[in-house]
Design a protein around this motif. Structure first.
Motif, mmCIF file in Angstrom:
data_model
loop_
_atom_site.group_PDB
_atom_site.id
_atom_site.type_symbol
_atom_site.label_atom_id
_atom_site.label_comp_id
_atom_site.label_asym_id
_atom_site.label_seq_id
_atom_site.Cartn_x
_atom_site.Cartn_y
_atom_site.Cartn_z
ATOM 1 N N GLU A 1 -25.671 -44.791 -11.467
ATOM 2 C CA GLU A 1 -25.105 -45.568 -10.593
ATOM 3 C C GLU A 1 -23.892 -45.053 -9.962
ATOM 4 O O GLU A 1 -23.807 -45.156 -8.710
ATOM 5 C CB GLU A 1 -24.865 -46.771 -11.345
ATOM 6 C CG GLU A 1 -24.767 -48.151 -10.219
ATOM 7 C CD GLU A 1 -24.376 -49.521 -11.147
ATOM 8 O OE1 GLU A 1 -23.821 -50.422 -10.791
ATOM 9 O OE2 GLU A 1 -24.805 -49.584 -12.316
ATOM 10 N N VAL A 2 -23.069 -44.350 -10.804
ATOM 11 C CA VAL A 2 -21.980 -43.766 -10.308
ATOM 12 C C VAL A 2 -22.359 -42.603 -9.227
ATOM 13 O O VAL A 2 -21.936 -42.551 -8.291
ATOM 14 C CB VAL A 2 -21.138 -43.368 -11.365
ATOM 15 C CG1 VAL A 2 -19.886 -42.322 -10.829
ATOM 16 C CG2 VAL A 2 -20.631 -44.383 -12.239
ATOM 17 N N GLU B 1 -23.896 -42.230 -1.746
ATOM 18 C CA GLU B 1 -23.723 -43.078 -0.477
ATOM 19 C C GLU B 1 -22.376 -42.862 0.424
ATOM 20 O O GLU B 1 -22.471 -42.573 1.476
ATOM 21 C CB GLU B 1 -23.795 -44.681 -0.911
ATOM 22 C CG GLU B 1 -24.778 -45.525 -0.377
ATOM 23 C CD GLU B 1 -24.914 -46.914 -1.118
ATOM 24 O OE1 GLU B 1 -23.863 -47.574 -0.647
ATOM 25 O OE2 GLU B 1 -25.621 -46.847 -2.049
ATOM 26 N N THR B 2 -21.273 -42.608 -0.444
ATOM 27 C CA THR B 2 -20.021 -42.264 0.039
ATOM 28 C C THR B 2 -19.979 -41.235 0.866
ATOM 29 O O THR B 2 -19.558 -40.952 1.980
ATOM 30 C CB THR B 2 -18.886 -42.261 -1.065
ATOM 31 O OG1 THR B 2 -19.158 -43.254 -2.044
ATOM 32 C CG2 THR B 2 -17.725 -42.182 -0.111
ATOM 33 N N ILE C 1 -20.590 -37.798 6.012
ATOM 34 C CA ILE C 1 -21.319 -37.015 6.719
ATOM 35 C C ILE C 1 -21.591 -37.453 7.983
ATOM 36 O O ILE C 1 -21.496 -37.068 9.033
ATOM 37 C CB ILE C 1 -22.577 -36.585 5.946
ATOM 38 C CG1 ILE C 1 -22.133 -35.518 4.991
ATOM 39 C CG2 ILE C 1 -23.491 -35.823 6.901
ATOM 40 C CD1 ILE C 1 -23.378 -35.126 3.877
ATOM 41 N N GLU C 2 -22.084 -39.216 7.876
ATOM 42 C CA GLU C 2 -22.319 -39.655 9.140
ATOM 43 C C GLU C 2 -21.420 -39.740 10.024
ATOM 44 O O GLU C 2 -21.173 -39.539 11.242
ATOM 45 C CB GLU C 2 -22.941 -40.890 8.795
ATOM 46 C CG GLU C 2 -23.783 -41.574 9.757
ATOM 47 C CD GLU C 2 -24.239 -43.158 9.149
ATOM 48 O OE1 GLU C 2 -25.302 -43.090 8.382
ATOM 49 O OE2 GLU C 2 -23.783 -43.946 9.790
ATOM 50 N N ASN C 3 -20.028 -40.171 9.343
ATOM 51 C CA ASN C 3 -18.930 -40.265 10.134
ATOM 52 C C ASN C 3 -18.387 -38.979 10.871
ATOM 53 O O ASN C 3 -18.103 -38.890 11.956
ATOM 54 C CB ASN C 3 -17.674 -40.555 9.263
ATOM 55 C CG ASN C 3 -17.647 -42.029 8.828
ATOM 56 O OD1 ASN C 3 -18.500 -42.885 9.625
ATOM 57 N ND2 ASN C 3 -16.791 -42.380 7.916
ATOM 58 N N ALA C 4 -18.629 -37.823 10.069
ATOM 59 C CA ALA C 4 -18.340 -36.589 10.502
ATOM 60 C C ALA C 4 -19.078 -36.131 11.778
ATOM 61 O O ALA C 4 -18.784 -35.543 12.889
ATOM 62 C CB ALA C 4 -18.544 -35.394 9.593
#
Lengths: 265, 176
Positions: free
Chosen positions: A120-121, A127-128, A133-136
């Motif tokens: 889970e961690v 996900e983070t 990456i998506e933000n970048a």
């Protein structure tokens, strides 16, 4: 020892009859333990006496032993408890195996739980990272867009210099007349105080006519401090003033931060 | 199950083992008693008492002192002899001299129809009367060699050898 002689002596017959002395009995017992032939002979003698004595028996009552048992106070249940040693060993082994097994199962259950929480961690981290990456990627796309916009050949660059209120301030306007858009690079402006906002003006110089192009909203939050505004005007100059939140109808020239004249092209 | 194991369990007061031993030996013990008391009902009563005694004295038996059967045989003989003596009030083994087996062999009208006279005859056939007597004395009545030699009027050393040959004949008859 001569076994045959021993057997034919008649001693073993007396042994079965119980007619030997204590010492002789012990000796015969010992010898019989050592020599199986002697034991066999003794058993054969005994068997013949057993056969004869059985014939002399009166007709036996079948219920004899149960009456004997009740006379002795032996209960049936006691009978069941007695072959204890063997069954106990088996049941101890069984219990031990059960304990080991359940301990093992518990351990495995815990291991499984631990692994699940680790997964889970890890998946949260993943996900983070994906978001990062998506933000970048997004910011890269934005930057490239910006770069492309600025490099467009229809762009006119207007440098806006610092005015009396804030001589160190500067800004740049990238004006695309074709697309009627102006990009304000406000990196050189100080952060506006709370309750105030920068407002961009298109100016006609003769006579001086300001037209509001819009507000530099969310100035603090915007990282590259580049703002796109629509511009339908035949602008001759651009100015940026500090206005109360929400903007004003007409510019407060006392709070004029930067100003620049568009060169005629 | 091995007799030795059974006896050990019986000595540890295992009723199951006791029952097995009872089933193995009850008829023999009752038979031995019957040859002495010559009464079916009384011999069965004494027989039960003997097994009570055996159970209560289980710890007194020791295999080094002799066969288990020999031990209970001795207890049974003594109990039966005590019974006969208490009735006759005469303190002598002469009371027992009326031989049971010889009586059956000689008398075609068996005193006690409940016993297997035919089976006894079969086992004792071809045995000399002294043989029948010596077996009865030594095994069923608990005579010593000396007592038997006096009763039969033969040398004491002869008792041992004659008994040996008599038992050999009995064994043959039993096997046939």
């Amino acid at each position: 020892m001569n076994i045959e002689e021993y057997i034919s002596s008649g001693k073993l017959e007396l042994y079965v009859a119980g007619l030997l002395s204590k010492e002789e009995n012990e000796q015969v017992h010992k010898d019989a333990e050592q020599y199986p032939e002697l034991k066999k002979e003794i058993e054969a003698i005994e068997a013949s006496i057993l056969a004869l004595s059985k014939k002399a028996a009166p007709t036996m009552d079948k219920a004899n032993f149960s009456s004997l048992r009740s006379r002795l106070g032996l209960s049936e249940t006691k009978v069941i408890t007695l072959p204890k040693q063997k069954s106990n060993w088996a049941s101890y082994t069984g219990w031990a195996a059960a304990v080991v097994l359940s301990a093992g199962l518990f351990w495995m259950y815990n291991q499984n739980k631990e692994l699940e929480s680790k997964i889970e961690v890890v998946s949260q981290e993943k996900e983070t990272l994906e978001t990062t990456i998506e933000n970048a990627n997004n910011s890269l796309i934005k930057s490239q867009d910006l770069l492309n916009t600025i490099r467009d050949q229809n762009i006119a660059v207007v440098a806006l210099g610092g005015q009396a209120v804030s001589p160190e301030s500067f800004a740049k306007a990238y004006w695309n007349k074709e697309e009627k858009k102006v990009f304000i690079d406000a990196k050189g402006l100080p952060e506006p105080p709370d309750g105030f906002v920068y407002q961009v003006w298109s100016l006609k110089l003769n006579p001086l006519t300001p037209t509001s192009l819009g507000l530099l909203e969310n100035f603090k939050g915007d990282e590259n401090k580049i703002f796109a505004l629509a511009n339908n005007n035949e602008s001759e100059a651009f100015g940026i003033t500090l206005e109360p939140a929400g903007g004003s109808e007409s510019p407060n020239l006392e709070q004029l931060y930067t100003l620049g004249v568009a060169s005629n092209s | 199950m091995q007799l030795e194991t059974l006896v050990v369990q019986f000595q540890q007061k295992d009723p199951k083992a006791f029952e097995k031993l009872y089933n193995m030996y009850a008829e023999n013990i009752c038979g031995v008693i019957n040859t002495i008391v010559k009464n079916s009902d009384i011999s069965q009563e004494i027989c039960q008492d003997v097994f009570i005694k055996i159970w209560n004295n289980a710890d007194k038996y020791n295999s080094s002192k002799g066969r288990f059967f020999t031990w209970i045989l001795n207890i049974a003989r003594n109990a039966a002899i005590d019974e006969v003596r208490s009735k006759s009030h005469k303190n002598s083994k002469q009371n027992l001299s009326a031989d049971y087996f010889v009586g059956i062999l000689e008398d075609s009208t068996n005193l006690d129809h409940k016993t297997d006279a035919i089976g006894i005859k079969k086992f004792l056939q071809d045995l000399k009367s002294t043989c029948v007597q010596i077996i009865e004395m030594l095994y069923f009545k608990g005579y010593t060699q000396k007592e038997a030699s006096e009763e039969l009027n033969i040398p004491i050393g002869t008792v041992k050898t004659r008994n040996r040959s008599c038992i050999s004949q009995l064994r043959k008859n039993v096997l046939n």
